[in-house]
Motif scaffolding. Structure first.
Motif, mmCIF file in Angstrom:
data_model
loop_
_atom_site.group_PDB
_atom_site.id
_atom_site.type_symbol
_atom_site.label_atom_id
_atom_site.label_comp_id
_atom_site.label_asym_id
_atom_site.label_seq_id
_atom_site.Cartn_x
_atom_site.Cartn_y
_atom_site.Cartn_z
ATOM 1 N N TYR A 88 0.842 -1.201 0.000
ATOM 2 C CA TYR A 88 0.000 0.000 0.000
ATOM 3 C C TYR A 88 0.876 1.249 0.000
ATOM 4 O O TYR A 88 1.833 1.350 0.780
ATOM 5 N N SER A 89 0.528 2.177 -0.859
ATOM 6 C CA SER A 89 1.286 3.420 -0.962
ATOM 7 C C SER A 89 1.088 4.254 0.298
ATOM 8 O O SER A 89 -0.006 4.275 0.874
ATOM 9 N N ASP A 91 0.688 7.136 0.236
ATOM 10 C CA ASP A 91 -0.206 8.209 -0.202
ATOM 11 C C ASP A 91 -1.654 7.924 0.216
ATOM 12 O O ASP A 91 -2.491 8.823 0.263
ATOM 13 N N ILE A 92 -1.936 6.679 0.511
ATOM 14 C CA ILE A 92 -3.322 6.279 0.855
ATOM 15 C C ILE A 92 -3.671 6.769 2.262
ATOM 16 O O ILE A 92 -2.823 6.793 3.156
ATOM 17 N N ALA A 96 -7.173 4.105 6.521
ATOM 18 C CA ALA A 96 -7.294 2.880 5.727
ATOM 19 C C ALA A 96 -6.076 1.991 5.923
ATOM 20 O O ALA A 96 -6.198 0.773 6.103
ATOM 21 N N LEU A 100 -6.391 -1.712 7.457
ATOM 22 C CA LEU A 100 -5.994 -2.892 6.683
ATOM 23 C C LEU A 100 -4.892 -3.670 7.406
ATOM 24 O O LEU A 100 -4.869 -4.903 7.373
ATOM 25 N N CYS A 128 -12.716 6.884 -1.299
ATOM 26 C CA CYS A 128 -11.624 6.074 -0.753
ATOM 27 C C CYS A 128 -12.193 4.963 0.125
ATOM 28 O O CYS A 128 -11.672 3.848 0.184
ATOM 29 N N ILE A 130 -14.770 3.193 -0.327
ATOM 30 C CA ILE A 130 -15.169 2.013 -1.115
ATOM 31 C C ILE A 130 -13.960 1.103 -1.344
ATOM 32 O O ILE A 130 -14.028 -0.110 -1.159
ATOM 33 N N LYS A 131 -12.855 1.734 -1.742
ATOM 34 C CA LYS A 131 -11.667 0.938 -2.057
ATOM 35 C C LYS A 131 -11.148 0.223 -0.813
ATOM 36 O O LYS A 131 -10.768 -0.941 -0.860
ATOM 37 N N TRP A 132 -11.138 0.957 0.296
ATOM 38 C CA TRP A 132 -10.681 0.414 1.571
ATOM 39 C C TRP A 132 -11.537 -0.803 1.949
ATOM 40 O O TRP A 132 -11.002 -1.868 2.272
ATOM 41 N N GLU A 134 -13.581 -2.605 -0.011
ATOM 42 C CA GLU A 134 -13.426 -3.681 -1.002
ATOM 43 C C GLU A 134 -12.262 -4.587 -0.595
ATOM 44 O O GLU A 134 -12.376 -5.816 -0.617
ATOM 45 N N ASN A 135 -11.137 -3.938 -0.251
ATOM 46 C CA ASN A 135 -9.942 -4.719 0.072
ATOM 47 C C ASN A 135 -10.117 -5.480 1.384
ATOM 48 O O ASN A 135 -9.661 -6.621 1.509
ATOM 49 N N CYS A 352 -6.740 13.068 3.420
ATOM 50 C CA CYS A 352 -8.094 13.297 2.920
ATOM 51 C C CYS A 352 -8.106 14.196 1.688
ATOM 52 O O CYS A 352 -8.138 15.420 1.788
ATOM 53 N N ASP B 102 -12.428 10.900 -5.777
ATOM 54 C CA ASP B 102 -12.458 12.095 -4.923
ATOM 55 C C ASP B 102 -11.769 13.292 -5.588
ATOM 56 O O ASP B 102 -12.200 14.429 -5.422
ATOM 57 N N VAL B 298 -16.692 -5.601 -5.477
ATOM 58 C CA VAL B 298 -16.277 -6.217 -4.217
ATOM 59 C C VAL B 298 -15.415 -7.450 -4.450
ATOM 60 O O VAL B 298 -14.641 -7.856 -3.590
ATOM 61 N N LYS B 300 -13.041 -7.590 -6.556
ATOM 62 C CA LYS B 300 -11.741 -7.123 -7.067
ATOM 63 C C LYS B 300 -11.399 -7.862 -8.369
ATOM 64 O O LYS B 300 -10.278 -8.374 -8.552
ATOM 65 N N ASP B 327 -5.404 7.210 -5.563
ATOM 66 C CA ASP B 327 -5.616 6.182 -4.539
ATOM 67 C C ASP B 327 -6.481 5.005 -5.002
ATOM 68 O O ASP B 327 -6.242 3.885 -4.555
ATOM 69 N N GLU B 330 -4.002 2.778 -6.278
ATOM 70 C CA GLU B 330 -3.082 2.313 -5.226
ATOM 71 C C GLU B 330 -3.698 1.174 -4.401
ATOM 72 O O GLU B 330 -2.985 0.295 -3.930
ATOM 73 N N PHE B 331 -5.006 1.214 -4.214
ATOM 74 C CA PHE B 331 -5.671 0.102 -3.517
ATOM 75 C C PHE B 331 -5.684 -1.152 -4.403
ATOM 76 O O PHE B 331 -5.449 -2.256 -3.918
ATOM 77 N N VAL B 334 -2.394 -3.523 -4.870
ATOM 78 C CA VAL B 334 -2.063 -4.587 -3.913
ATOM 79 C C VAL B 334 -2.739 -5.894 -4.318
ATOM 80 O O VAL B 334 -2.131 -6.974 -4.244
ATOM 81 N N MET B 335 -3.973 -5.810 -4.786
ATOM 82 C CA MET B 335 -4.706 -7.013 -5.198
ATOM 83 C C MET B 335 -4.138 -7.592 -6.503
ATOM 84 O O MET B 335 -4.047 -8.809 -6.662
#
Lengths: 410, 374
Positions: A88-89, A91-92, A96, A100, A128, A130-132, A134-135, A352, B102, B298, B300, B327, B330-331, B334-335
């Motif tokens: 994970y970057s 930058d995130i 999150a 994670l 963000c 959603i992505k968090w 999802e993972n 943010c 965003d 969901v 991925k 971002d 970026e998420f 990883v996947m």
């Protein structure tokens, strides 16, 4: 000059501070107890409609609150590093990254949470989220229920948006009923809605007492109490605690007391999430100059007052990070004018993007309309590597000088 | 061979001169609407009789936009705003900006104050896009875009014309998919050439671009196939248009055999299928879209999609081109990384930014990757 209200040890169990703190702590305890009883529990994003799990009788925990707690207790960098080692970057969003990492290691000395059986995600705060989630769902192999509340580029919420979001509320309820076996009842919803209304009215009333000079409270209190507003609004205990809070502030107004220690020389609005790893430094930087942060957008944002299901849907479409610049600006202008704010201190929060991405222009417009100075400092809500105390000091000093100069000082 | 060379030069010329294209269409008395990324409903703009012109910003120094964006916002957004403030879109009737991430939401909000002579038209897409309520919300979003376009330009919308425009766009989708596959047999077409073909599509009417691509495919098939000793690469990311990066890939004998890049193939995955109305057809198209970092999934699925591309095109490895500060990507990285590791697929991550001037670190990384793949 306000009189100081000294901290008492041990805290008075009848005080709002004690009651609010207990609600926040109990959220974790109750979720663990539910888990131990064999019930399914969830992890929930902060602006997901709490009325849904509350009405269904489902215990949920809030990863954002956990991440803030971990960061405030010094564990932010350690957990961020774990996520970064997984790719994970940095930058995130640090919340999150912390979350994670926690989902992976499942144990921290700062703040543990029971493992979830499902995830409740709402993106009215940012995409963000959603992505968090999802993972998280992929890593933990559990269901994720999403309520998508899009950013509204218009001032008013459209009928199309209300219809879209309402359909998702109903879908989420259905999914949760099927998943957990719990049932939605109108009676319980009415009860939750009533408590939510009581809590919100008390919160709005309490925070509006900052209109008095000096303010009966230190605005940093709001950053802590806001967690209860977000997560426990629909509980009886929250309504009662917020009513106590309002009562205490009213008493402070009467007696000239305040939870702000020292003389209130200047009154500012703070913009953004707190820098949890540097709460003391950011607070002291203000307090030492006699600056009271009398209001934040939280004061207005989490007062959810509605009369029915549709009203609730609309309220969730109108949270701070889901509204356009003009609407967001006007809400802040209202708070600034009502609370006699003399300066705006903006946290440009590295975590943010949405909050910081158009804050520069919004700050300019607010400052112009309210004729107050504004300064920004760089920081982060949870990653300690993105804050410089020296820069913060310099910016606050600059703001103080302008506020003093406007008052005719030197 | 000269025909092929000329054809490729045409793509390069158009890809490198969006402002000239804008001027050309304005000189023809056509109205132009700027379409910011991603999945902007160009078909609607086209149906109303205007030229939709895409923008993904440019490799420029950010100056004016810095007063609006903090440094940690994606440089695509920053440079789009910079171009707007500098007057590079002068003459355009409006800009449509969707809000699928965003940073895109912020671009729209900042645009209103900084580029006042080009109206901002928002397109709000749902993430819960596949259910009927999601499709209805997409349709409502399109209707709002139509109303704003009509107001900004005085021209009117006709659903029958939209159906005709959709056919043009579907044809373009198909030819771009065909092109991507066709190029695999012609290793002499460079990564820079490939990018120019994709990039030029943003600055042209789609029917014109389709014709050019058809000509190119025709020229290619006339040439004799040569032995392909290049290293086969799948690229994934938002944007792979940096001149220096493409040059490094070419210098290291790498051939992009397939991509899941937002500004390239990702936009051509899905066609609009027939429906009761053109708008319904377009709403269903968005519902069908997937394998993209800014679209909720969901499962991925993007990770498996990447692995499948490698398998389908027998690629040697994957280059994940990370547009800095994105971002959603970026998420997903990883996947994708995990999925590639499980299949023992070599993966290289390179970070790029619209303001990068020195690509030596990228060069070293690509050279090392090449050694690994050998």
């Amino acid at each position: 000059m306000s009189n100081e209200v000294k901290k008492k040890s041990p805290p008075d169990p009848n005080s709002a501070k004690f009651k609010l703190g207990k609600i926040a702590t109990d959220a974790y305890v109750d979720a663990q107890a539910a888990k131990d009883r064999g019930e399914m529990i969830g992890w929930c994003s902060s602006n997901f409609p709490v009325e849904i799990p509350e009405t269904l009788g489902l215990a949920v925990c809030y990863p954002e609150n956990q991440a803030a707690g971990i960061a405030a207790r010094g564990g932010g960098e350690r957990l961020c590093n774990i996520s970064e080692d997984d790719g994970y970057s940095n930058d995130i969003c640090a919340y999150a990254r912390i979350s994670l990492a926690y989902a992976k290691i499942k144990d921290t000395p700062e703040q543990n949470m029971p493992e979830p059986d499902f995830l409740l995600c709402c993106n009215n705060i940012c995409n963000c989220m959603i992505k968090w989630y999802e993972n998280l769902a992929k890593d933990l192999n559990i269901p994720m229920i999403i309520i998508d509340i899009p950013f509204n580029p218009d001032y008013e919420v459209s009928d199309a948006q209300v219809a879209y979001v309402k359909a998702q509320f109903l879908e989420a309820i259905k999914q949760l009923e099927e998943l957990t076996g719990k049932k939605w009842t109108e009676e319980k919803f009415q009860e939750v809605m009533e408590y939510s209304g009581r809590t919100s009215r008390a919160w709005l009333a309490a925070t509006s007492e900052a209109k008095h000079t000096p303010s009966p409270f230190n605005g940093f209190d709001l950053l802590n109490h806001m967690a209860v507003m977000v997560t426990a609004r629909g509980k009886k205990e929250a309504a009662e605690a917020m009513e106590v809070l309002h009562k205490e502030y009213l008493e402070n107004v009467e007696t000239g007391n305040s939870t702000f220690r020292g003389e209130e020389k200047h009154r500012i609005m703070f913009e953004g999430i707190a820098c949890w790893p540097y709460l003391r430094a950011t607070s002291t930087g203000l307090k030492s100059r006699g600056i009271n942060m009398v209001t934040t957008i939280y004061a207005d944002a989490f007062g959810f007052i509605y009369d029915d299901f549709d009203g609730m849907v609309k309220a969730y479409c109108n949270v701070p990070n889901a509204m356009n610049l003009e609407h967001a600006r006007d809400k802040r202008v209202k708070l600034i004018k009502a609370n006699h704010v003399e300066g705006l201190l903006v946290h440009t929060n590295r975590s943010c993007k949405l909050w910081s991405g158009f804050m520069a222009e919004m700050s300019r417009q607010i400052a112009a309309e309210c004729e107050i100075p504004h300064v920004a400092f760089d920081g982060d809500q949870a990653d300690p590597r993105n804050f410089s105390e020296a820069q913060y000091e310099t910016r606050v000093q600059g703001l103080t000088e302008i506020m003093e100069s406007k008052k005719g000082g030197c | 061979m000269s025909g092929l060379k000329e054809s490729l030069q045409t793509f390069h010329k158009i890809a490198s001169s969006p402002k000239e294209q804008l001027k050309k269409y304005l000189a023809e008395d056509k109205k132009v609407v700027i379409c910011a990324p991603v999945y902007t409903p160009e078909e609607i703009v086209h149906a109303i009789g205007m030229v939709p012109m895409g923008t993904w910003g440019a490799d420029i120094e950010i100056k004016e936009a810095k007063t609006y964006f903090p440094a940690f916002i994606c440089s695509v957004m920053q440079s789009v705003l910079e171009l707007g403030i500098r007057g590079e879109f002068e003459g355009a009737s409006a800009i449509i900006i969707p809000s699928l991430c965003d940073s895109l939401k912020c671009l729209g909000e900042n645009w209103k104050s900084s580029v006042e002579n080009i109206p901002f038209i928002p397109m709000v897409y749902p993430q819960n896009r596949k259910a009927d309520f999601g499709k209805a919300f997409t349709k409502a979003g399109y209707e709002r875009v139509i109303a704003d376009l009509e107001k900004a330009t005085g021209q009117s919308f006709d659903d029958a014309k939209l159906t005709a425009s959709i056919a043009i766009y579907n044809e373009h989708n198909a030819i771009m998919r065909q092109l991507s596959d066709c190029l695999n047999d012609y290793p002499n077409v460079t990564a820079a050439d490939r990018n120019a073909i994709f990039q030029s599509a943003f600055y042209m009417e789609k029917s014109e671009h389709t014709a050019l691509v058809k000509d190119l495919i025709s020229e290619l098939t006339k040439t004799e196939k040569t032995a392909n000793n290049k290293i086969k690469i799948v690229t994934t990311g938002i944007l792979v248009d940096a001149e220096d990066l493409l040059k490094i890939l070419d210098e290291n004998d790498m051939q992009i055999v397939a991509d899941n890049v937002a500004s390239e193939s990702r936009q051509y995955h899905v066609d609009a299928k027939p429906a009761e109305t053109g708008l319904d057809s377009l709403s269903c198209k968005f519902a069908d879209m997937d394998n993209c970092s800014v679209l909720f999934n969901v499962d991925k699925a993007i990770a498996q999609y990447t692995v499948d591309l490698v398998s389908k095109y027998q690629a040697n490895g994957v280059i994940f081109v990370m547009t800095k500060f994105c971002d959603p990507e970026e998420f997903d990285y990883v996947m994708i990384k995990k999925a590639c590791e499980e299949k023992s697929i070599p993966l290289l991550l390179v970070e790029i930014d619209r303001q990068m001037t020195n690509y030596e670190q990228v060069r070293t990384a690509v050279e090392t990757f090449k050694e690994i793949l050998k």
